[in-house]
Structures are given as C-alpha cells and as structure tokens.
Motif scaffolding. Structure first.
Motif, PDB file in Angstrom:
ATOM      1  N   ARG A  57       0.848  -1.206   0.000  1.00  0.00           N
ATOM      2  CA  ARG A  57       0.000   0.000   0.000  1.00  0.00           C
ATOM      3  C   ARG A  57       0.876   1.246   0.000  1.00  0.00           C
ATOM      4  O   ARG A  57       1.703   1.428   0.898  1.00  0.00           O
ATOM      5  CB  ARG A  57      -0.936   0.006   1.206  1.00  0.00           C
ATOM      6  N   ALA A  58       0.680   2.087  -1.007  1.00  0.00           N
ATOM      7  CA  ALA A  58       1.518   3.278  -1.176  1.00  0.00           C
ATOM      8  C   ALA A  58       1.512   4.164   0.069  1.00  0.00           C
ATOM      9  O   ALA A  58       2.531   4.753   0.427  1.00  0.00           O
ATOM     10  CB  ALA A  58       1.054   4.064  -2.395  1.00  0.00           C
ATOM     11  N   ARG A  64       8.994   1.222   0.414  1.00  0.00           N
ATOM     12  CA  ARG A  64       8.784   1.661  -0.968  1.00  0.00           C
ATOM     13  C   ARG A  64      10.074   1.641  -1.797  1.00  0.00           C
ATOM     14  O   ARG A  64      10.116   1.092  -2.894  1.00  0.00           O
ATOM     15  CB  ARG A  64       8.172   3.061  -0.948  1.00  0.00           C
ATOM     16  N   ASP A  68      10.939  -0.730  -4.994  1.00  0.00           N
ATOM     17  CA  ASP A  68      11.325  -0.151  -6.287  1.00  0.00           C
ATOM     18  C   ASP A  68      12.655  -0.728  -6.758  1.00  0.00           C
ATOM     19  O   ASP A  68      12.813  -1.081  -7.927  1.00  0.00           O
ATOM     20  CB  ASP A  68      11.452   1.381  -6.187  1.00  0.00           C
ATOM     21  N   LYS A  78       7.350 -10.498  -9.160  1.00  0.00           N
ATOM     22  CA  LYS A  78       6.038  -9.845  -9.228  1.00  0.00           C
ATOM     23  C   LYS A  78       5.516  -9.628  -7.814  1.00  0.00           C
ATOM     24  O   LYS A  78       5.751 -10.431  -6.922  1.00  0.00           O
ATOM     25  CB  LYS A  78       5.041 -10.724  -9.992  1.00  0.00           C
ATOM     26  N   VAL A  97      -4.568   2.475  -1.926  1.00  0.00           N
ATOM     27  CA  VAL A  97      -3.718   2.860  -3.057  1.00  0.00           C
ATOM     28  C   VAL A  97      -2.505   1.933  -3.050  1.00  0.00           C
ATOM     29  O   VAL A  97      -1.714   1.948  -2.104  1.00  0.00           O
ATOM     30  CB  VAL A  97      -3.262   4.337  -2.949  1.00  0.00           C
ATOM     31  N   LEU A  98      -2.398   1.116  -4.091  1.00  0.00           N
ATOM     32  CA  LEU A  98      -1.284   0.164  -4.173  1.00  0.00           C
ATOM     33  C   LEU A  98      -0.114   0.796  -4.929  1.00  0.00           C
ATOM     34  O   LEU A  98      -0.322   1.609  -5.833  1.00  0.00           O
ATOM     35  CB  LEU A  98      -1.742  -1.105  -4.899  1.00  0.00           C
ATOM     36  N   ILE A  99       1.108   0.416  -4.536  1.00  0.00           N
ATOM     37  CA  ILE A  99       2.274   0.908  -5.275  1.00  0.00           C
ATOM     38  C   ILE A  99       2.205   0.372  -6.704  1.00  0.00           C
ATOM     39  O   ILE A  99       1.620  -0.678  -6.960  1.00  0.00           O
ATOM     40  CB  ILE A  99       3.599   0.514  -4.584  1.00  0.00           C
ATOM     41  N   GLU A 100       2.801   1.128  -7.640  1.00  0.00           N
ATOM     42  CA  GLU A 100       2.549   0.833  -9.064  1.00  0.00           C
ATOM     43  C   GLU A 100       3.084  -0.526  -9.518  1.00  0.00           C
ATOM     44  O   GLU A 100       2.615  -1.057 -10.507  1.00  0.00           O
ATOM     45  CB  GLU A 100       3.066   1.957  -9.968  1.00  0.00           C
ATOM     46  N   GLU A 101       4.041  -1.101  -8.792  1.00  0.00           N
ATOM     47  CA  GLU A 101       4.542  -2.429  -9.194  1.00  0.00           C
ATOM     48  C   GLU A 101       3.522  -3.544  -8.949  1.00  0.00           C
ATOM     49  O   GLU A 101       3.702  -4.670  -9.396  1.00  0.00           O
ATOM     50  CB  GLU A 101       5.826  -2.788  -8.422  1.00  0.00           C
ATOM     51  N   THR A 102       2.485  -3.245  -8.196  1.00  0.00           N
ATOM     52  CA  THR A 102       1.555  -4.275  -7.740  1.00  0.00           C
ATOM     53  C   THR A 102       0.498  -4.627  -8.775  1.00  0.00           C
ATOM     54  O   THR A 102      -0.087  -3.768  -9.405  1.00  0.00           O
ATOM     55  CB  THR A 102       0.841  -3.806  -6.455  1.00  0.00           C
ATOM     56  N   LYS A 103       0.264  -5.926  -8.889  1.00  0.00           N
ATOM     57  CA  LYS A 103      -0.839  -6.435  -9.709  1.00  0.00           C
ATOM     58  C   LYS A 103      -1.881  -6.999  -8.734  1.00  0.00           C
ATOM     59  O   LYS A 103      -1.519  -7.573  -7.708  1.00  0.00           O
ATOM     60  CB  LYS A 103      -0.276  -7.547 -10.608  1.00  0.00           C
TER      61      LYS A 103
END
Length: 125
Positions: A57-58, A64, A68, A78, A97-103
């Motif tokens: 979670r961002a 973080r 990254d 992944k 809000v999930l960090i952008e690497e997350t699927k």
C-alpha cells in the motif's frame, strides 16, 4: 526460456510485522540472486493478503524504495495483492492505493492454489 517448476516460487505474506515484511523482501532477493548466479531462469511472486497488504500500500509501506529497487533489479519478480482483502478494507470506507509495481488478483488463496498445481514452491513468510 521460462522457469522450470523447481525455480518458481510464491512467497505469501499475511502480516504487517516489520520483521516479516523485511524477511519476504530478503528471501525474494536471495532466491532470485542465487538463481541468477547459477544461470537458472527463476520466477517469484510475493503475494500479500490480510495485514500483509500493507507492504504494497503506497500510503502504508515503509519499504517503498526497497520494493522499487528489487523490481528494477529483478524483472522476474512480481508483487501481487489480494482483491478480496482490498475490497474488505474499502468496504470499511478506507481507500486503498497500491504501489505501481503491484498487480491485483481476485484472491491470493486462489493464486496460491493455481500456482501450486503448476508446480510452484509455496513459502509462507
């Protein structure tokens, strides 16, 4: 060339205890580094549900930069969040809000079961 069964790993995190969050990132890095040293194709998923979701979670994760860096270093890594866990939090009126690497997958348990059927090695952290 894709990874063979013995070199595909799913690391399951369901806790937001700092030592468990650090451990899952350390294990992922070690496993993928070792595979690289051996010249082996490996794949690894970190799957998070329950409190483990906080890793991804961002607005919550203290890791973080580390995530990254790992994502940049390992193309075969992944980060997977449980859709059911996200929905549960959002039902309580909180935004996730999930960090952008997350699927996101519908269910981490479903993900684990299907990966194990494909011969992935399951490790609960």
């Amino acid at each position: 060339q894709s990874a063979t069964a013995g070199n595909r790993f799913i690391l399951h995190l369901d806790s937001d205890k700092p030592e468990r969050m650090v451990a899952v990132l350390d294990y992922a890095d070690q496993i993928l580094d070792n595979a690289k040293k051996e010249g082996v194709q490996a794949e690894l998923e970190i799957v998070a549900n329950n409190y483990g979701l906080n890793l991804l979670r961002a607005d919550f994760t203290p890791y973080r930069e580390r995530i990254d860096a790992l994502a940049a270093k390992h193309a075969n890594l992944k980060f997977i969040a449980c859709g059911q866990a996200v929905a549960r939090i959002e039902r309580e009126g909180k935004k996730v809000v999930l960090i952008e690497e997350t699927k996101m997958v519908p269910s981490v348990i479903g993900e684990v079961v299907s990966k194990m059927k494909e011969g992935w090695t399951y490790i609960r952290v």
